[in-house]
Every structure is written in C-alpha cells, then in structure tokens.
Scaffold this active site. Structure first.
Site, PDB file in Angstrom:
ATOM      1  N   SER A 187       0.841  -1.193   0.000  1.00 24.06           N
ATOM      2  CA  SER A 187       0.000   0.000   0.000  1.00 24.06           C
ATOM      3  C   SER A 187       0.872   1.237   0.000  1.00 24.06           C
ATOM      4  O   SER A 187       2.060   1.180   0.341  1.00 24.06           O
ATOM      5  CB  SER A 187      -0.867   0.018   1.254  1.00 24.06           C
ATOM      6  OG  SER A 187      -0.029   0.231   2.374  1.00 24.06           O
ATOM      7  N   LYS A 188       0.254   2.330  -0.379  1.00 24.22           N
ATOM      8  CA  LYS A 188       0.993   3.587  -0.413  1.00 24.22           C
ATOM      9  C   LYS A 188       1.485   3.943   0.989  1.00 24.22           C
ATOM     10  O   LYS A 188       2.594   4.403   1.168  1.00 24.22           O
ATOM     11  CB  LYS A 188       0.090   4.685  -0.954  1.00 24.22           C
ATOM     12  CG  LYS A 188       0.797   6.010  -1.008  1.00 24.22           C
ATOM     13  CD  LYS A 188      -0.022   7.069  -1.663  1.00 24.22           C
ATOM     14  CE  LYS A 188       0.777   8.373  -1.653  1.00 24.22           C
ATOM     15  NZ  LYS A 188       0.007   9.492  -2.133  1.00 24.22           N
ATOM     16  N   ARG A 189       0.626   3.696   1.971  1.00 23.81           N
ATOM     17  CA  ARG A 189       0.991   4.080   3.333  1.00 23.81           C
ATOM     18  C   ARG A 189       2.259   3.381   3.797  1.00 23.81           C
ATOM     19  O   ARG A 189       3.158   4.001   4.344  1.00 23.81           O
ATOM     20  CB  ARG A 189      -0.170   3.799   4.289  1.00 23.81           C
ATOM     21  CG  ARG A 189       0.005   4.479   5.599  1.00 23.81           C
ATOM     22  CD  ARG A 189      -1.296   4.908   6.291  1.00 23.81           C
ATOM     23  NE  ARG A 189      -2.486   4.178   5.879  1.00 23.81           N
ATOM     24  CZ  ARG A 189      -3.005   3.174   6.570  1.00 23.81           C
ATOM     25  NH1 ARG A 189      -2.438   2.751   7.674  1.00 23.81           N
ATOM     26  NH2 ARG A 189      -4.112   2.602   6.158  1.00 23.81           N
TER      27      ARG A 189
END
Ligand code: GLU
Length: 494
Positions: free
Chosen positions: A247-249
């Site tokens: 994920s981007k996070r």
C-alpha cells in the site's frame, strides 16, 4: 452477439493506478485481446467523497502509458444511478427485496449481543415478513428504511466455478439479507456493480480475491434480476515479503504505476512483470513478447496463492522488485536501438543534458553510445546517471572507483596528465592505438597496465566497470579524453 467475450476494468477513482490495479487491468485486457473480445473501462465513482478527477486522469494516464487500450468507455457509474435504483425497485416489486426499518441502534445492540454470545453476526430477519399494513404504519410514522435483499429461504446454496479457485459454494443460511439501497435512496456497491455488469453484458469478471466474498451475494442478485451470471476468476492478492498488503501508506510511491514511468521503466517490461505476479505459463519462462503472452495466457493458470512483490523498502539496492529490474534490463538491452534512442532522448532532456547534435550529425555516435553502455543498465535513468559522463562533463564518480582506482596511487595525479599528452600526440585515435599508448606508458613507468587504465576509466566515465576501455577511449574521442585526463587533478582534491 450472445457469446461475445466482454470484460471490464472498473477502478474506484480514489487514488493513483496501483500496481495491483494495473495487474487487474492487464489480465482483463489480455483475456479480451486473446479472445477477440472487448474491454470496457468503467469508473466506479459512486463514492463521491473519495472519488477525484485527478485520480480518474491518473488511472487513464497509467493505462495509456502501459499501452492498455479499451474498446468502450470510460463509463461513469454515477451516470447510471437511475438504472441502479430501478433494479432495486424491481427487486422490491417482485418480492426479492424488502424494506427494513430497523434502526442503527437496534442493529448495533443485536450485533453486540451476538458477539457476546459468540454467535455469527447476521441480520435476524425482523422486517423480512412485514405485512403491507405494518410497512404502511412504519412509513406513516416517518421511519426511514433501507432495502434489503431477501436471500432465498430454501435449504440450498449458491455457488460458482471460479476459474482460479475452483468451486466456491455457500449455503443460503450462511448469507445474511444484505442491504442494497441505503435509506437515503443511494444504491450500494454490490448492486451497482451487478447492474452495470448486466448492462455492459460482461461475460467474464476477473478481479482480486478481496472481492471473492462478494461474489455469491452478487450471483443471487443476477439470478433475482433474471440475468445470466458471468464467469468469475479471482486473482491472488499482492503482498510484500513480510506478507503485508502493499500500500501507499507502508511502501510509498513505489506501488504506483507512475513511479515506474518516472523512474525509467519500459511499459512492456511492466506488463511482462505484472503478469508474472500471480500468473505463470506453467514453465520457467519469464520473458514474454505480446504474442507469446497472448498465446500462453489462460485464466486457469492464474495462481491461487498470494503473489509476492519482492520489495524491501529499507534496502537501498532494491529500487524495486529485482525481477522487474531484470526484466526491464532485458528489454532495454535488446530493444531496437532507434526506439531506445527516442526514450533516452526524453531522459537526457529531462536531465538537461540532451544536445541537438545527438539527433543530427552525431546520431551515429549517439546510437553507438547507447549500444555500448546499455549492457550494464537496468533503467532509462541509468543513461543520465551512471552513463552521464558520455553526455556531460559534470558527472559524479562512483565512490568505489574513486577510492580503489584513483586515490589509491598518489602518483596518478602526475601520471594521468602525462598520459593525456601521449593521447594528444596520437594521429589515429583508434582502440588499437590508444591501447598501445596506454600499455607503453605503463611499461615506461614500470607499473601494471591496469593502474592507468582503470584510473582512466574512472576519470573518463566515473565508473568502475564498463565496456572495453580502449573502445571507450576511441568512442569518447580525443578531445574529451585528453581534456578529462588533463583535468583529472580535481578528483584528488579531498
Ligand atoms: N471498483 C472495484 C475496485 O476497484 C471493482 C470491483 C470489481 O471488479 O467488481 O475494487
């Protein structure tokens, strides 16, 4: 056409095109292309708060960059709200859905009680069999209602033959009557998605396993709406090496397709790599041309188990999955030189080191430079970074080369300018003649030829390794070679 093969890519436009989303698009596209079918791009923008114009544009840019073309769309889900509402109404009218007046508070209390009693949380059917009078009373009292789908009562089950996972069945009694339209009249995802797939005559739904649990409920909707059920294939999720969802996070921009575009990756290398993330041809092949992929691709060969994106964000060597780097390098090193030249031109332009002559009188030199240097390169970026010395004087030197091949022998400070004079005196600046000059020089100084040769590589190219040094001399040309050797004192300044 009854048997037309029609697939869709229906992203929710709430962020950029993620590599997982791109893989979904690619596999749908491949199947459509292989079977002379159609690919439909449908933007599932019903979540108005999270959907953005920038995201829609980003997704389309990403698909265009990859070369994933679609035949219909983009259609926007919000343009079809009327269809979704009409389907809800049809289900209500035919007794396949019912109005539910249970308040959130009541439902929450029942959920807590079920959890406390370690029972499954399922709607208890309070409103399932309300009489017309009871419904009228609730409505007269102004109590809002949602629309719930009435899961068949019969003992029985719903199921499908997933092309990847095999038979998936669920008993009716395991499925709760689910909400299809909110109390504010907004139809929910499960219904909208099915209504759109029916309208778009989708024959195959190829999507991530995160949607697997929706499928049986959606099949109930198809059946209730009297529509044929498409073929389903659920692809494995893409996880990192620690088995966490990428994920981007947690992984940053590296999960976005645009990151690869901006970091010198080739679209086909991305397609080739992403196909292998969760699919294999059943042999050990890793490089596929478009035709080979079209030939080898089947839904059945999609893997059941999770795909691993081998990216260790704390390891600077891994700018991304090493397999992707190797695949990119393969295409970079074998592609048509003229095609490569177009891409490298863009790279050099953005690095501010492109010269018009490379496309004109020095075109031959430019192509040969690409051919000589690409053998060690992995991405287009390498041409403006590691390969910068071919195009500009303001290059950096690799620290290892500086330490091992330049600063290790202090006399090189005098030797290199002297070697420059020898090179300047050559009439024929060929690989043979420069080699002879370098070797004679070493013999004269009674040193190993490697000492001036490796030092020359460092001050001429900034690198510790590369193509044959004598070819480098000849190809860089006398003027540059002499100047850089003469000015090599700068590398000794600490
Ligand atoms: N909009 C959904 C998503 O982005 C697609 C669901 C589907 O493929 O049915 O996950």
């Amino acid at each position: 056409m009854a048997n037309e093969v029609r697939l869709r890519f229906p992203p929710s436009p709430t962020g950029y095109l993620h590599i997982g989303g791109a893989r979904t698009a690619i596999l749908n596209w491949l199947y459509a292309r292989k079977h002379n079918g159609k690919l439909i791009l449908r933007i599932e923008d019903t979540d108005a708060e999270r959907s953005t114009e920038a995201s829609i544009q980003g997704i389309m840019d990403g698909l265009n960059w990859l070369g994933i073309d679609w035949d219909e769309g983009p259609y926007f889900q919000t343009d079809f709200t009327g269809d979704h509402q009409a389907a809800g109404q049809k289900l209500l009218d035919t007794g396949k859905a019912y109005k539910c007046f249970c308040t959130k508070e009541v439902l929450d209390a029942k959920r807590q009680a079920a959890l406390a009693a370690k029972q499954e949380v399922r709607y208890d059917g309070t409103c399932r069999n309300l009489s017309p009078e009871e419904i009228a009373d609730q409505e007269a009292a102004g109590i809002p209602s949602v629309l719930r789908f009435k899961v068949p009562e019969r003992d029985g089950s719903v199921g499908y033959d997933d092309k990847v996972l095999g038979r998936i069945e669920q008993k009716y009694c395991e499925i709760s009557d689910f909400v299809i339209v909110r109390s504010n009249g907004k139809p929910l995802y499960l219904l909208c998605n099915v209504v759109d797939d029916i309208r778009d005559r989708i024959s195959h739904v190829v999507r991530g396993q995160d949607h697997k649990d929706n499928t049986n409920r959606q099949i109930l909707l198809y059946e209730a709406l009297g529509a044929p059920v498409p073929v389903f294939a659920h692809m494995p999720l893409t996880l990192d090496t620690k088995k966490a969802k990428i994920s981007k996070r947690s992984h940053g921009e590296i999960v976005a397709v645009h990151w690869y575009r901006d970091h010198g990756f080739l679209p086909w290398a991305m397609i080739n790599f992403l196909c292998l993330l969760g699919w294999s041809a059943g042999d050990d092949r890793e490089i596929f041309s478009k035709d080979e992929l079209l030939e080898a691709f089947t839904l059945e060969r999609i893997n059941k188990s999770n795909a691993v994106f081998n990216y260790k964000k704390d390891d600077p060597k891994f700018i991304t999955d090493p397999k992707l780097l190797n695949i990119n390098a393969h295409y970079l090193r074998t592609m048509d030189l003229e095609e490569l030249a177009v891409l490298v031109k863009k790279e050099l332009e953005s690095a501010g080191i492109w010269q018009a002559a490379y496309g004109g009188e020095r075109k031959g030199w430019f192509l040969k430079t690409l051919d000589m240097s690409r053998e060690r390169f992995y991405t287009l970026k390498d041409f403006s970074t590691e390969g910068r010395a071919w195009f500009a004087d303001d290059f950096a030197m690799c620290p290892k080369a500086l330490k091992k091949n330049v600063r290790k022998h202090d006399q090189l400070r005098e030797w290199l300018p002297e070697l420059a004079d020898r090179m300047a005196a050559l009439d024929d600046f060929s690989a043979d003649e420069t080699e002879k000059a370098a070797r004679d020089f070493a013999e004269e100084k009674d040193i190993k030829p490697g000492i001036p040769i490796n030092a020359s590589r460092a001050v001429l190219t900034g690198q510790i390794k590369g193509p044959s040094m004598f070819e480098v001399f000849a190809h860089l040309g006398k003027e540059t070679v002499v100047r850089r050797l003469r000015e090599s004192g700068r590398w000794f300044e600490k």
